[in-house]
Design a protein around this motif. Structure first.
Motif, PDB file in Angstrom:
ATOM      1  N   ASP A   7       0.866  -1.177   0.000  1.00 30.70           N
ATOM      2  CA  ASP A   7       0.000   0.000   0.000  1.00 30.70           C
ATOM      3  C   ASP A   7       0.904   1.228   0.000  1.00 30.70           C
ATOM      4  O   ASP A   7       1.592   1.511   0.987  1.00 30.70           O
ATOM      5  CB  ASP A   7      -0.885  -0.035   1.256  1.00 30.70           C
ATOM      6  CG  ASP A   7      -1.722   1.227   1.440  1.00 30.70           C
ATOM      7  OD1 ASP A   7      -1.648   2.127   0.591  1.00 30.70           O
ATOM      8  OD2 ASP A   7      -2.442   1.300   2.456  1.00 30.70           O
ATOM      9  N   PHE A  76      -0.573  -1.173  -4.810  1.00 30.28           N
ATOM     10  CA  PHE A  76      -1.600  -0.172  -5.112  1.00 30.28           C
ATOM     11  C   PHE A  76      -1.268   1.133  -4.396  1.00 30.28           C
ATOM     12  O   PHE A  76      -0.579   1.153  -3.372  1.00 30.28           O
ATOM     13  CB  PHE A  76      -3.006  -0.666  -4.744  1.00 30.28           C
ATOM     14  CG  PHE A  76      -3.244  -0.862  -3.268  1.00 30.28           C
ATOM     15  CD1 PHE A  76      -3.662   0.191  -2.466  1.00 30.28           C
ATOM     16  CD2 PHE A  76      -3.076  -2.108  -2.687  1.00 30.28           C
ATOM     17  CE1 PHE A  76      -3.884   0.004  -1.107  1.00 30.28           C
ATOM     18  CE2 PHE A  76      -3.298  -2.312  -1.333  1.00 30.28           C
ATOM     19  CZ  PHE A  76      -3.717  -1.239  -0.538  1.00 30.28           C
ATOM     20  N   LEU A 105      -6.012   3.396  -6.695  1.00 31.24           N
ATOM     21  CA  LEU A 105      -7.415   3.231  -6.326  1.00 31.24           C
ATOM     22  C   LEU A 105      -8.129   4.569  -6.305  1.00 31.24           C
ATOM     23  O   LEU A 105      -7.568   5.581  -5.874  1.00 31.24           O
ATOM     24  CB  LEU A 105      -7.527   2.598  -4.939  1.00 31.24           C
ATOM     25  CG  LEU A 105      -6.848   1.245  -4.706  1.00 31.24           C
ATOM     26  CD1 LEU A 105      -7.093   0.788  -3.268  1.00 31.24           C
ATOM     27  CD2 LEU A 105      -7.345   0.200  -5.694  1.00 31.24           C
ATOM     28  N   GLU A 109     -13.256   3.326  -4.376  1.00 31.04           N
ATOM     29  CA  GLU A 109     -12.727   1.964  -4.332  1.00 31.04           C
ATOM     30  C   GLU A 109     -11.954   1.735  -3.037  1.00 31.04           C
ATOM     31  O   GLU A 109     -12.044   0.666  -2.423  1.00 31.04           O
ATOM     32  CB  GLU A 109     -11.828   1.713  -5.540  1.00 31.04           C
ATOM     33  CG  GLU A 109     -11.350   0.291  -5.693  1.00 31.04           C
ATOM     34  CD  GLU A 109     -12.413  -0.670  -6.189  1.00 31.04           C
ATOM     35  OE1 GLU A 109     -12.049  -1.796  -6.551  1.00 31.04           O
ATOM     36  OE2 GLU A 109     -13.599  -0.310  -6.207  1.00 31.04           O
ATOM     37  N   GLU A 110     -11.193   2.722  -2.613  1.00 29.97           N
ATOM     38  CA  GLU A 110     -10.453   2.588  -1.357  1.00 29.97           C
ATOM     39  C   GLU A 110     -11.412   2.401  -0.182  1.00 29.97           C
ATOM     40  O   GLU A 110     -11.175   1.567   0.702  1.00 29.97           O
ATOM     41  CB  GLU A 110      -9.582   3.819  -1.122  1.00 29.97           C
ATOM     42  CG  GLU A 110      -8.712   3.691   0.116  1.00 29.97           C
ATOM     43  CD  GLU A 110      -7.819   4.899   0.345  1.00 29.97           C
ATOM     44  OE1 GLU A 110      -7.110   4.909   1.363  1.00 29.97           O
ATOM     45  OE2 GLU A 110      -7.834   5.841  -0.481  1.00 29.97           O
ATOM     46  N   LEU A 113     -12.858  -1.196  -0.325  1.00 30.34           N
ATOM     47  CA  LEU A 113     -11.891  -2.231   0.051  1.00 30.34           C
ATOM     48  C   LEU A 113     -11.525  -2.146   1.527  1.00 30.34           C
ATOM     49  O   LEU A 113     -11.273  -3.172   2.167  1.00 30.34           O
ATOM     50  CB  LEU A 113     -10.652  -2.128  -0.827  1.00 30.34           C
ATOM     51  CG  LEU A 113     -10.870  -2.415  -2.320  1.00 30.34           C
ATOM     52  CD1 LEU A 113      -9.573  -2.242  -3.102  1.00 30.34           C
ATOM     53  CD2 LEU A 113     -11.439  -3.812  -2.538  1.00 30.34           C
ATOM     54  N   ARG A 287      -5.514  -3.277   2.750  1.00 29.13           N
ATOM     55  CA  ARG A 287      -4.652  -4.300   2.127  1.00 29.13           C
ATOM     56  C   ARG A 287      -5.344  -5.654   2.109  1.00 29.13           C
ATOM     57  O   ARG A 287      -5.301  -6.379   1.105  1.00 29.13           O
ATOM     58  CB  ARG A 287      -3.306  -4.391   2.858  1.00 29.13           C
ATOM     59  CG  ARG A 287      -2.413  -3.192   2.622  1.00 29.13           C
ATOM     60  CD  ARG A 287      -1.047  -3.331   3.253  1.00 29.13           C
ATOM     61  NE  ARG A 287      -1.093  -3.551   4.681  1.00 29.13           N
ATOM     62  CZ  ARG A 287      -1.367  -2.607   5.576  1.00 29.13           C
ATOM     63  NH1 ARG A 287      -1.645  -1.369   5.181  1.00 29.13           N
ATOM     64  NH2 ARG A 287      -1.370  -2.883   6.874  1.00 29.13           N
ATOM     65  N   TYR A 290      -8.089  -5.471  -0.457  1.00 25.52           N
ATOM     66  CA  TYR A 290      -7.529  -5.572  -1.800  1.00 25.52           C
ATOM     67  C   TYR A 290      -7.197  -7.024  -2.132  1.00 25.52           C
ATOM     68  O   TYR A 290      -7.512  -7.515  -3.224  1.00 25.52           O
ATOM     69  CB  TYR A 290      -6.271  -4.709  -1.886  1.00 25.52           C
ATOM     70  CG  TYR A 290      -5.662  -4.635  -3.266  1.00 25.52           C
ATOM     71  CD1 TYR A 290      -6.012  -3.612  -4.146  1.00 25.52           C
ATOM     72  CD2 TYR A 290      -4.731  -5.580  -3.696  1.00 25.52           C
ATOM     73  CE1 TYR A 290      -5.450  -3.534  -5.416  1.00 25.52           C
ATOM     74  CE2 TYR A 290      -4.170  -5.507  -4.965  1.00 25.52           C
ATOM     75  CZ  TYR A 290      -4.538  -4.486  -5.815  1.00 25.52           C
ATOM     76  OH  TYR A 290      -3.991  -4.419  -7.075  1.00 25.52           O
ATOM     77  N   ARG A 294      -8.999  -8.725  -5.163  1.00 24.38           N
ATOM     78  CA  ARG A 294      -8.217  -8.860  -6.391  1.00 24.38           C
ATOM     79  C   ARG A 294      -7.603 -10.246  -6.568  1.00 24.38           C
ATOM     80  O   ARG A 294      -7.393 -10.681  -7.697  1.00 24.38           O
ATOM     81  CB  ARG A 294      -7.086  -7.825  -6.411  1.00 24.38           C
ATOM     82  CG  ARG A 294      -7.545  -6.380  -6.400  1.00 24.38           C
ATOM     83  CD  ARG A 294      -8.249  -6.008  -7.697  1.00 24.38           C
ATOM     84  NE  ARG A 294      -8.275  -4.568  -7.881  1.00 24.38           N
ATOM     85  CZ  ARG A 294      -9.238  -3.774  -7.415  1.00 24.38           C
ATOM     86  NH1 ARG A 294     -10.247  -4.308  -6.739  1.00 24.38           N
ATOM     87  NH2 ARG A 294      -9.197  -2.467  -7.623  1.00 24.38           N
TER      88      ARG A 294
END
Length: 311
Positions: A7, A76, A105, A109-110, A113, A287, A290, A294
């Motif tokens: 991150d 990311f 991101l 989106e952040e 997540l 994290r 994510y 992902r």
């Protein structure tokens, strides 16, 4: 499978190494570097020096994973790379120097997540999640395990410090200006009349604040449930800025000495606006979210199975 997730934040760059098996993840190692990228931003531009700091840290993390023979590394970026005008230039330089591709991101989106990661730890069925980072703050209201609303605010502990503070610790006037800005930004984003009794806290500011509260109260250092009243009292004590206060920070959270008060101002603005009564500090966040989304999520789509965490 073992993999790393990095991150690239505004205050810290963090590497977490996980084992992913059967749709579940287990944290094996955490490592962070206080890169302070927000301090390298001027007029919306991340300087060459800041980009090279990011490259140096990422190259070190890549070498660490090579030593462990771990080939899967996901990187990311959040506000540190999202809220600058030279994002593409920074990403290209990082690619050329380190060979790593960084996914940037969006704020939405952040926030999603962060909630996905924090939600793996359980907790109250309804409430508010706050992820106070170095360059932005994500707020997510949730009910019955689902997101009701979310937003990303352009303020974080390090960005407010860099913008308003001249010395090491904010003066009374600088504190007042930070508090006014934080209240204005929150007022723009929040739904009028909304309250949440419980808040789930994500990020270094909230972890450091909980550590300070536990230290002051003589509580178990691993205690993760903090009454909002204790956090308000902590803020009142810290804003005085006396030597005892600074000693307290240097003992419990030395790497946060310059950003803890700006971060606490954001936190207490949220606590007051939403009439929060209790705060739980999540051990998981963006994290883990994510990774679940992902990596584990794609494995699930490919081969079936559930997702979860032992982190």
């Amino acid at each position: 499978m073992k993999c790393g997730v990095v991150d690239v934040g505004s205050n810290t760059i963090r590497l977490s190494i996980y084992r992913c098996e059967g749709g579940r993840i287990k944290l094996l190692l955490n490592k962070k570097e206080m890169a302070g990228l927000a301090g390298y931003i001027r007029d919306g531009v991340l300087s060459d020096g800041g980009i090279l700091v990011a490259c140096r840290v990422l190259s070190g993390f890549r070498a660490l994973l090579d030593n462990f023979d771990i080939r899967e590394l996901y990187v990311f970026g959040t506000a540190s790379l999202r809220n600058i005008v030279n994002t593409e230039e920074a990403l290209e330089t990082i690619r050329e120097v380190t060979g790593l591709t960084v996914e940037v991101l969006t704020g939405a989106e952040e926030a999603r997540l962060s909630f996905l990661g924090a939600a793996t730890g359980g907790g109250a069925s309804a409430g508010l999640l706050a992820d106070i980072g170095g360059g932005s703050t994500e707020l997510v209201a949730y009910r019955d395990g689902a997101v009701v609303s979310g937003c990303s605010l352009p303020m974080g502990s390090l960005s407010l410090y860099s913008r308003y503070v001249e010395g090491l610790f904010p003066t009374q006037e600088e504190t007042r200006r930070i508090r006014s800005f934080a209240a204005e930004e929150l007022e723009k984003a929040r739904t009028p009349g909304g309250t949440c009794r419980h808040l789930v806290g994500v990020g270094g500011t909230i972890r450091a604040a909980a550590k300070l509260c536990n230290d002051i109260a003589g509580a178990d250092p691993d205690n993760r449930l903090i009454p909002a009243a204790e956090l308000r009292d902590l803020y009142k004590g810290l804003k005085k800025g006396d030597k005892n206060t600074l000693r307290q920070i240097l003992r419990s959270a030395p790497d946060r000495v310059h950003t803890i008060l700006p971060g606490l101002i954001i936190l207490n603005t949220v606590l007051k606006a939403y009439e929060v009564e209790t705060v739980s500090v999540s051990s998981c966040g963006v994290r883990e979210g994510y990774l679940l989304d992902r990596v584990v999520g794609r494995q699930k789509d490919a081969g079936g199975g559930g997702a979860g965490t032992d982190a």
